[in-house]
Design a protein around this motif. Structure first.
Motif, PDB file in Angstrom:
ATOM      1  N   GLU A  18       0.884  -1.182  -0.040  1.00  0.00           N
ATOM      2  CA  GLU A  18       0.288   0.054   0.053  1.00  0.00           C
ATOM      3  C   GLU A  18       0.834   1.276  -0.165  1.00  0.00           C
ATOM      4  OE1 GLU A  18      -3.019   0.112   2.853  1.00  0.00           O
ATOM      5  OE2 GLU A  18      -3.569  -1.883   2.733  1.00  0.00           O
ATOM      6  N   GLY A  19       0.280   2.384  -0.190  1.00  0.00           N
ATOM      7  CA  GLY A  19       0.775   3.474  -0.063  1.00  0.00           C
ATOM      8  C   GLY A  19       1.011   4.374  -1.350  1.00  0.00           C
ATOM      9  N   ARG A  20       1.525   5.535  -1.232  1.00  0.00           N
ATOM     10  CA  ARG A  20       1.457   6.612  -2.573  1.00  0.00           C
ATOM     11  C   ARG A  20       2.540   7.266  -2.776  1.00  0.00           C
ATOM     12  NH1 ARG A  20       0.108  11.415   0.209  1.00  0.00           N
ATOM     13  NH2 ARG A  20      -0.569  11.039   2.091  1.00  0.00           N
ATOM     14  N   THR A  21       2.659   8.345  -3.656  1.00  0.00           N
ATOM     15  CA  THR A  21       4.119   8.988  -3.710  1.00  0.00           C
ATOM     16  C   THR A  21       3.557  10.246  -2.971  1.00  0.00           C
ATOM     17  OG1 THR A  21       4.315   8.273  -6.031  1.00  0.00           O
ATOM     18  CG2 THR A  21       5.346  10.130  -5.622  1.00  0.00           C
ATOM     19  N   THR A  22       4.380  10.342  -2.083  1.00  0.00           N
ATOM     20  CA  THR A  22       3.966  11.493  -0.899  1.00  0.00           C
ATOM     21  C   THR A  22       4.961  12.642  -1.504  1.00  0.00           C
ATOM     22  OG1 THR A  22       5.869  10.474   0.422  1.00  0.00           O
ATOM     23  CG2 THR A  22       3.482   9.827   0.741  1.00  0.00           C
ATOM     24  N   PRO A  23       4.389  13.812  -0.883  1.00  0.00           N
ATOM     25  CA  PRO A  23       5.270  15.057  -1.267  1.00  0.00           C
ATOM     26  C   PRO A  23       6.715  14.789  -0.727  1.00  0.00           C
ATOM     27  CG  PRO A  23       3.040  15.653  -0.301  1.00  0.00           C
ATOM     28  CD  PRO A  23       3.182  14.322  -0.358  1.00  0.00           C
ATOM     29  N   ILE A  24       7.082  14.320   0.383  1.00  0.00           N
ATOM     30  CA  ILE A  24       8.232  14.198   1.019  1.00  0.00           C
ATOM     31  C   ILE A  24       9.344  13.162  -0.143  1.00  0.00           C
ATOM     32  CG2 ILE A  24       7.752  11.936   2.417  1.00  0.00           C
ATOM     33  CD1 ILE A  24       9.750  13.463   4.403  1.00  0.00           C
ATOM     34  N   VAL A  25       8.597  12.251  -0.863  1.00  0.00           N
ATOM     35  CA  VAL A  25       9.487  11.526  -1.575  1.00  0.00           C
ATOM     36  C   VAL A  25       9.831  12.395  -2.882  1.00  0.00           C
ATOM     37  CG1 VAL A  25       9.129   9.617  -3.267  1.00  0.00           C
ATOM     38  CG2 VAL A  25       8.515   9.052  -0.807  1.00  0.00           C
ATOM     39  N   LEU A  26       8.758  13.084  -3.224  1.00  0.00           N
ATOM     40  CA  LEU A  26       8.993  13.832  -4.454  1.00  0.00           C
ATOM     41  C   LEU A  26      10.195  14.752  -4.205  1.00  0.00           C
ATOM     42  CD1 LEU A  26       5.511  14.732  -5.764  1.00  0.00           C
ATOM     43  CD2 LEU A  26       7.232  13.245  -6.953  1.00  0.00           C
ATOM     44  N   PRO A  38       7.664   4.384  -4.607  1.00  0.00           N
ATOM     45  CA  PRO A  38       6.782   3.048  -4.756  1.00  0.00           C
ATOM     46  C   PRO A  38       6.961   2.242  -6.128  1.00  0.00           C
ATOM     47  CG  PRO A  38       5.526   5.079  -4.969  1.00  0.00           C
ATOM     48  CD  PRO A  38       6.973   5.479  -4.819  1.00  0.00           C
ATOM     49  N   PRO A  39       6.781   0.984  -6.044  1.00  0.00           N
ATOM     50  CA  PRO A  39       6.976   0.159  -7.578  1.00  0.00           C
ATOM     51  C   PRO A  39       6.245   0.879  -8.500  1.00  0.00           C
ATOM     52  CG  PRO A  39       6.819  -1.248  -5.487  1.00  0.00           C
ATOM     53  CD  PRO A  39       6.333   0.165  -5.106  1.00  0.00           C
ATOM     54  N   ARG A  44       5.767   6.350   2.637  1.00  0.00           N
ATOM     55  CA  ARG A  44       4.416   5.829   1.909  1.00  0.00           C
ATOM     56  C   ARG A  44       3.146   6.409   2.057  1.00  0.00           C
ATOM     57  NH1 ARG A  44       7.920   4.848  -1.358  1.00  0.00           N
ATOM     58  NH2 ARG A  44       9.010   2.609  -1.350  1.00  0.00           N
ATOM     59  N   GLY A  45       3.153   7.086   3.206  1.00  0.00           N
ATOM     60  CA  GLY A  45       1.845   8.091   3.849  1.00  0.00           C
ATOM     61  C   GLY A  45       0.610   6.852   4.424  1.00  0.00           C
ATOM     62  N   THR A  46       1.086   5.689   4.816  1.00  0.00           N
ATOM     63  CA  THR A  46       0.379   4.876   5.494  1.00  0.00           C
ATOM     64  C   THR A  46       0.983   4.169   6.482  1.00  0.00           C
ATOM     65  OG1 THR A  46      -1.291   3.086   4.989  1.00  0.00           O
ATOM     66  CG2 THR A  46       0.773   3.229   3.527  1.00  0.00           C
TER      67      THR A  46
END
Length: 520
Positions: free
Chosen positions: A18-26, A165-166, A247-249
């Motif tokens: 699970e998870g998403r592309t979070t602002p901190i990853v960007l 994330p993959p 991942r925001g989760t």
């Protein structure tokens, strides 16, 4: 354990990610990708500076005199000088050597410290080059820049692949190539603006590399380490906490379990460079050599290194040649944006194959035009000069949408954790070795082969396209720690890899402590 036994990460767990592309990853990926900007700036700045008269008069007087000797048989050979080539290529041999130290720091201390070392090295190199009063200072500056390239190219692609994330790994990893192309474009624009700043324009061109170096170094202090690196170094709780953050989760157990399994396998490997030679890692090792080698054998760096020199050799004026270089730099940026949009939709293979076909066609047509319309007493007409420029732009576009970014992306995502730093070190070393060799030889090859230089690269582009069709599996959407299963499903590599002893290992239920020093 010997022979056919292999410990691997559980297949199929990625469906639970699970998870998403979070602002901190960007944000962290953008800061890390500045290493690509520095790499691109150094590629782009060299050709422009080495075509500036003030620079040549100060350091390479022989080349300056030959440049202004208007003999027709010298058109292809104006810049054939090994000292001048060494100015460009010394950076890459230094980077080749540095990458082995970078492999150690990446594995032992993490990705973030390695990126910081790269930024500091770039800063020192830019200062030496801008202040150069002799060739020795130029070479020291280039060597320091090479150390920065070695450390940056080792750590940044791996960092981007591990943070993403993959499902979005391709696009985020392509930030490295995008920022590289922006660096090339900025270098071409700087050269275009500084060529008339007599006699110190070349100093400004070389010294401005310090700006992105400073930003990368400053941003490096605020970068997060990757969860993969933290887990690899035994910091499990910190790694899980960071994984939740990026991942925001809170539901990251499946991905974390994959990291832990990969880490436990990695802990059994005391000698990653020895382990990479094992039969079970043969597909990755072959890719680690051929993918970066093919990336350079497209001839792209020759175009980018020496674009102003090449265009001048083809009869373009000084201003026109630098303008054409700016144009090719802009095309590189556009191509990188296209790749970011497509790589996680259509996959890696289709882009590599399409780009290869486009590059072959462009190089062959350019060679035919030059063979029939240029050389001796013949000069390219304005019309044919425009056609050559358009073809070079299409060639650059074909490269930027395929081998440009994917030549870094694919190697960074195929290695299991236990050999990832060693594998990336091999990739960077091969890349820099071929970069050095081609940079050192290109001017002499242009002089000797003339239009045949384009046919030389077209041949290799055909070879690499066939190679992708036959031997490279698709890696789109496959998690890093499950990539090992891709090779076992491939028609060719499945025949090379040793069989799994499922009864003994049950893939992940193996007692990791029984795996001896990375032996299969």
């Amino acid at each position: 354990m010997t022979g056919a036994l292999t410990a691997v990460v559980t297949e199929g767990r990625a469906q639970q990610y699970e998870g998403r592309t979070t602002p901190i990853v960007l944000l962290t990926c953008i800061v890390a990708a500045l290493g690509g900007g520095l790499f691109g700036y150094d590629i782009g700045i060299s050709g422009g500076v080495t075509s500036m008269d003030d620079f040549l008069k100060k350091f390479f007087k022989t080349v300056y005199n030959r440049k202004h000797y208007h003999s027709n048989d010298q058109d292809y050979c104006k810049y054939d000088n090994q000292g001048l080539a060494a100015f460009t290529s010394s950076l890459y041999i230094a980077g080749l050597i540095a990458t082995f130290g970078a492999s150690y720091t990446t594995r032992t201390y993490g990705r973030r410290p390695t990126i910081l070392i790269a930024g500091l090295s770039f800063l020192i190199g830019a200062a030496f080059n801008a202040a150069a009063v002799g060739l020795w200072m130029l070479l020291i500056g280039r060597i320091m820049l090479g150390i920065g390239v070695g450390f940056g190219n080792q750590a940044v692609p791996v960092y981007l692949s591990e943070m993403a994330p993959p499902q979005w790994r391709g696009g985020l990893n392509m930030l490295f190539q995008l920022v590289t192309t922006i660096g090339i474009l900025c270098a071409n624009l700087v050269n275009y603006g500084t060529q008339k700043l007599t006699p110190w324009g070349w100093r400004l061109s070389l010294g401005l590399a310090g700006v992105p170096a400073f930003l990368m170094t400053l941003g490096g202090f605020f970068l997060l380490e990757t969860p993969n690196s933290l887990v690899e170094r035994g910091q499990y709780e910190e790694g899980k906490r960071l994984l939740r953050k990026i991942r925001g989760t809170d539901n990251v157990q499946a991905e974390f379990d994959d990291l832990v399994e990969a880490s436990e396998i990695a802990q059994t490997v005391r000698h990653p460079f020895r382990n990479i030679l094992q039969t079970r890692n043969r597909p990755q090792l072959v890719m680690a050599f051929f993918l970066p080698a093919f990336q350079l054998l497209t001839g792209i760096n020759s175009i980018l290194f020496y674009a102003p020199v090449l265009f001048q050799s083809l009869g373009f004026g000084s201003n026109a040649s630098l303008y054409s270089s700016v144009l090719t730099g802009a095309v590189m940026v556009i191509g990188s944006l296209i790749t970011i949009a497509l790589v996680d939709r259509v996959g890696r293979r289709k882009l590599l194959i399409t780009g290869g076909i486009v590059m072959v066609l462009c190089q062959v047509i350019i060679a035919i035009i030059l063979a029939n319309k240029y050389g001796g007493e013949r000069k390219l007409s304005k019309g044919f000069s425009s056609v050559v420029t358009v073809l070079i732009c299409f060639f650059v576009l074909g490269f930027a949408t395929s081998w440009g970014g994917l030549g870094w992306l694919v190697p960074s995502e195929i290695f299991p954790l236990e050999i990832r730093s060693a594998g990336q070190s091999v990739v960077v070393s091969v890349n820099l070795l071929f970069t050095f060799a081609i940079a050192q030889a290109f001017l002499a090859m242009l002089c000797g082969l003339k239009y045949g230089i384009f046919l030389f690269f077209a041949f290799w582009e055909a070879v690499m396209t066939i190679y992708v069709i036959l031997l490279l599996p698709e890696t789109k959407d496959v998690p890093l720690e499950e990539m090992v299963h891709v090779w076992r499903k491939h028609w060719f590599w499945s025949r090379i890899l040793p069989a799994l002893d499922v009864d003994t290992l049950q893939e992940t239920n193996v007692n990791k402590n029984e795996v001896e020093n990375g032996f299969t």
